[in-house]
Scaffold this motif. Sequence first.
Motif, PDB file in Angstrom:
ATOM      1  N   SER A  87       9.918  16.475  -3.539  1.00  0.00           N
ATOM      2  CA  SER A  87       9.287  15.597  -2.548  1.00  0.00           C
ATOM      3  C   SER A  87      10.183  14.404  -2.228  1.00  0.00           C
ATOM      4  CB  SER A  87       7.931  15.122  -3.073  1.00  0.00           C
ATOM      5  OG  SER A  87       7.372  14.142  -2.217  1.00  0.00           O
ATOM      6  N   ALA A  88      10.771  13.816  -3.266  1.00  0.00           N
ATOM      7  CA  ALA A  88      11.664  12.667  -3.065  1.00  0.00           C
ATOM      8  C   ALA A  88      12.903  13.075  -2.269  1.00  0.00           C
ATOM      9  CB  ALA A  88      12.065  12.073  -4.414  1.00  0.00           C
ATOM     10  N   MET A  89      13.426  14.280  -2.539  1.00  0.00           N
ATOM     11  CA  MET A  89      14.587  14.765  -1.782  1.00  0.00           C
ATOM     12  C   MET A  89      14.224  14.950  -0.309  1.00  0.00           C
ATOM     13  SD  MET A  89      17.096  14.803  -3.881  1.00  0.00           S
ATOM     14  CE  MET A  89      16.272  13.457  -4.744  1.00  0.00           C
ATOM     15  N   ASN A  90      13.004  15.431  -0.049  1.00  0.00           N
ATOM     16  CA  ASN A  90      12.557  15.564   1.347  1.00  0.00           C
ATOM     17  C   ASN A  90      12.575  14.205   2.048  1.00  0.00           C
ATOM     18  OD1 ASN A  90      12.123  18.310   1.056  1.00  0.00           O
ATOM     19  ND2 ASN A  90       9.942  18.100   0.618  1.00  0.00           N
ATOM     20  N   LYS A  91      12.096  13.186   1.337  1.00  0.00           N
ATOM     21  CA  LYS A  91      12.034  11.836   1.918  1.00  0.00           C
ATOM     22  C   LYS A  91      13.448  11.296   2.181  1.00  0.00           C
ATOM     23  CE  LYS A  91       7.672  10.862  -0.444  1.00  0.00           C
ATOM     24  NZ  LYS A  91       7.031  10.098  -1.565  1.00  0.00           N
TER      25      LYS A  91
ATOM     26  N   GLY B 169       9.659   4.817   0.497  1.00  0.00           N
ATOM     27  CA  GLY B 169       9.052   4.622  -0.819  1.00  0.00           C
ATOM     28  C   GLY B 169       9.792   5.301  -1.952  1.00  0.00           C
ATOM     29  N   VAL B 170      11.099   5.503  -1.806  1.00  0.00           N
ATOM     30  CA  VAL B 170      11.918   6.098  -2.869  1.00  0.00           C
ATOM     31  C   VAL B 170      12.819   5.007  -3.430  1.00  0.00           C
ATOM     32  CG1 VAL B 170      13.633   7.843  -3.475  1.00  0.00           C
ATOM     33  CG2 VAL B 170      11.856   8.373  -1.791  1.00  0.00           C
ATOM     34  N   LEU B 171      12.656   4.706  -4.709  1.00  0.00           N
ATOM     35  CA  LEU B 171      13.436   3.636  -5.340  1.00  0.00           C
ATOM     36  C   LEU B 171      14.633   4.217  -6.080  1.00  0.00           C
ATOM     37  CD1 LEU B 171      13.743   0.629  -6.020  1.00  0.00           C
ATOM     38  CD2 LEU B 171      12.362   1.037  -8.065  1.00  0.00           C
ATOM     39  N   THR B 172      15.816   3.866  -5.616  1.00  0.00           N
ATOM     40  CA  THR B 172      17.064   4.219  -6.291  1.00  0.00           C
ATOM     41  C   THR B 172      17.790   2.912  -6.606  1.00  0.00           C
ATOM     42  OG1 THR B 172      18.210   4.439  -4.160  1.00  0.00           O
ATOM     43  CG2 THR B 172      17.182   6.435  -5.092  1.00  0.00           C
ATOM     44  N   VAL B 173      19.039   2.977  -7.025  1.00  0.00           N
ATOM     45  CA  VAL B 173      19.794   1.767  -7.358  1.00  0.00           C
ATOM     46  C   VAL B 173      21.110   1.784  -6.589  1.00  0.00           C
ATOM     47  CG1 VAL B 173      20.741   0.319  -9.201  1.00  0.00           C
ATOM     48  CG2 VAL B 173      18.806   1.835  -9.685  1.00  0.00           C
TER      49      VAL B 173
ATOM     50  N   GLY C 239       0.776  -1.232   0.000  1.00  0.00           N
ATOM     51  CA  GLY C 239       0.000   0.000   0.000  1.00  0.00           C
ATOM     52  C   GLY C 239       0.806   1.279   0.000  1.00  0.00           C
ATOM     53  N   MET C 240       2.128   1.199  -0.062  1.00  0.00           N
ATOM     54  CA  MET C 240       2.957   2.409  -0.066  1.00  0.00           C
ATOM     55  C   MET C 240       3.173   2.899  -1.491  1.00  0.00           C
ATOM     56  SD  MET C 240       6.849   3.011   1.440  1.00  0.00           S
ATOM     57  CE  MET C 240       6.363   2.810   3.148  1.00  0.00           C
ATOM     58  N   GLN C 241       3.085   4.212  -1.699  1.00  0.00           N
ATOM     59  CA  GLN C 241       3.391   4.802  -2.998  1.00  0.00           C
ATOM     60  C   GLN C 241       4.905   4.819  -3.191  1.00  0.00           C
ATOM     61  OE1 GLN C 241       1.697   8.695  -3.734  1.00  0.00           O
ATOM     62  NE2 GLN C 241       3.282   9.182  -5.227  1.00  0.00           N
ATOM     63  N   VAL C 242       5.365   4.495  -4.402  1.00  0.00           N
ATOM     64  CA  VAL C 242       6.797   4.453  -4.677  1.00  0.00           C
ATOM     65  C   VAL C 242       7.173   5.524  -5.699  1.00  0.00           C
ATOM     66  CG1 VAL C 242       8.681   3.055  -5.635  1.00  0.00           C
ATOM     67  CG2 VAL C 242       6.965   1.987  -4.141  1.00  0.00           C
ATOM     68  N   ASP C 243       8.209   6.293  -5.380  1.00  0.00           N
ATOM     69  CA  ASP C 243       8.811   7.222  -6.338  1.00  0.00           C
ATOM     70  C   ASP C 243       9.897   6.465  -7.095  1.00  0.00           C
ATOM     71  OD1 ASP C 243       7.271   9.437  -5.502  1.00  0.00           O
ATOM     72  OD2 ASP C 243       8.674   9.839  -3.859  1.00  0.00           O
ATOM     73  N   TYR C 244       9.673   6.216  -8.383  1.00  0.00           N
ATOM     74  CA  TYR C 244      10.629   5.431  -9.167  1.00  0.00           C
ATOM     75  C   TYR C 244      11.724   6.345  -9.719  1.00  0.00           C
ATOM     76  CZ  TYR C 244       7.747   1.221  -8.988  1.00  0.00           C
ATOM     77  OH  TYR C 244       7.059   0.115  -8.555  1.00  0.00           O
ATOM     78  N   LEU C 245      12.880   6.285  -9.089  1.00  0.00           N
ATOM     79  CA  LEU C 245      14.037   7.064  -9.537  1.00  0.00           C
ATOM     80  C   LEU C 245      15.151   6.123  -9.992  1.00  0.00           C
ATOM     81  CD1 LEU C 245      14.244   9.791  -6.715  1.00  0.00           C
ATOM     82  CD2 LEU C 245      12.831   9.775  -8.776  1.00  0.00           C
TER      83      LEU C 245
END
Length: 391
Positions: A380-384, A349-353, A28-34
Amino acid sequence: MKVSKKVAGVEYAIRDIVLAARKVQQKGMQVDYLNIGDPVQFGFQPPDNVKQALINAINNGENYYSTSEGLLELRQEIAKKENAKGLSISADEILVTNGVSEGLDMVISSIVEEGDEVLLPGPYYPPYASYVRLHGGVPVEFAVDLDNSTPDIDDIKSKITTKTVAICLISPNNPTGVVFNEKSLRELVDIANQHNLYIICDEIYDQIVFDEKFVGIGKVAGDSPVIVLNGFSKVHLMSGWRIGYIAFNNSPKLDAIRENLPKLARVRIATSLPIQHAALESLRGPQDYISNFVSEIKQRRDLVVTRLNEMPGLSCPNPKGSFYAFPKIEDNRFGTDKEFVTKLLESKGVLTVHGSGFGEQYGSGHFRLVYLPSLEILDSAMNKIEEFVSQ
């Protein structure tokens, strides 16, 4: 049942990590695909004239096998592009492929035999090591100064052995954004000539540069055994259409590979003909969309690099090209870089590699992120990420 050891050893961290993201989404978590450098997934699209060229080709019946080398008119336009960057070649030195990946596979399989070594810039784009291993070779990383965008020449010289067959370059680089200058390229070509090595240069991001003018290896190639890989996925926003090319420098040292590599093109039949017509239009048509695209990406780079360098425990060199940042984890209380990336995904919920996916020796202790999303999403992703490293 038996599985080849060669295939079992193939890895592609950029897409492998997506499996973990799916599990997070299922909770149920939203993911930021980076994680994936695909501009088209982030709202950038090929120009309308290029889309129309594809539609027209289909409607006009251009739906059959093309020649294995590729559409002549397209190869002529590609030769013009590469000549403008410094080469002096004709359409006969161009072979159209299904993306740069297929071109890389064809080149590596044509020059690597069991135990041969190939020098790769550390860190490197994962398929380079995978294809080298797949064909029985050994990838060897050489050091690159990420702050100054320069290869470590002494390190390269120290790693050349009797088994070395090629030096691979990726400029602008994935994952670091490093762009080699003319002096560095000339030194690398000189080393290759001294040791009778191929130079394989991937220039897929050649027009995505921010602060300095891009110099292609063609400018310093002379009659050296230089093979350029390029394509239409990044600059021309045609990632899902899968079209690239191999350009052979006009060098007598390349006579044998020029004769034999096209056999692989004939075995795999051809590249999609309608897509080739679209690629032709992307070279012949208006180019102003490229500068607009790069301008937008530069704003995103500036935001991301500034934010990352303000965060405790992270430092990030300023990428000179492509659309990736490769921050170093200065203070990693989570263990490995892969554990850092996994914990960031699971908690924020931030996807990096993980950086080690781009080579253990020089990638470890880093992570890669893509700055293609909108400024709002990136902020927003940087805040996370900042919350994660500050907790």
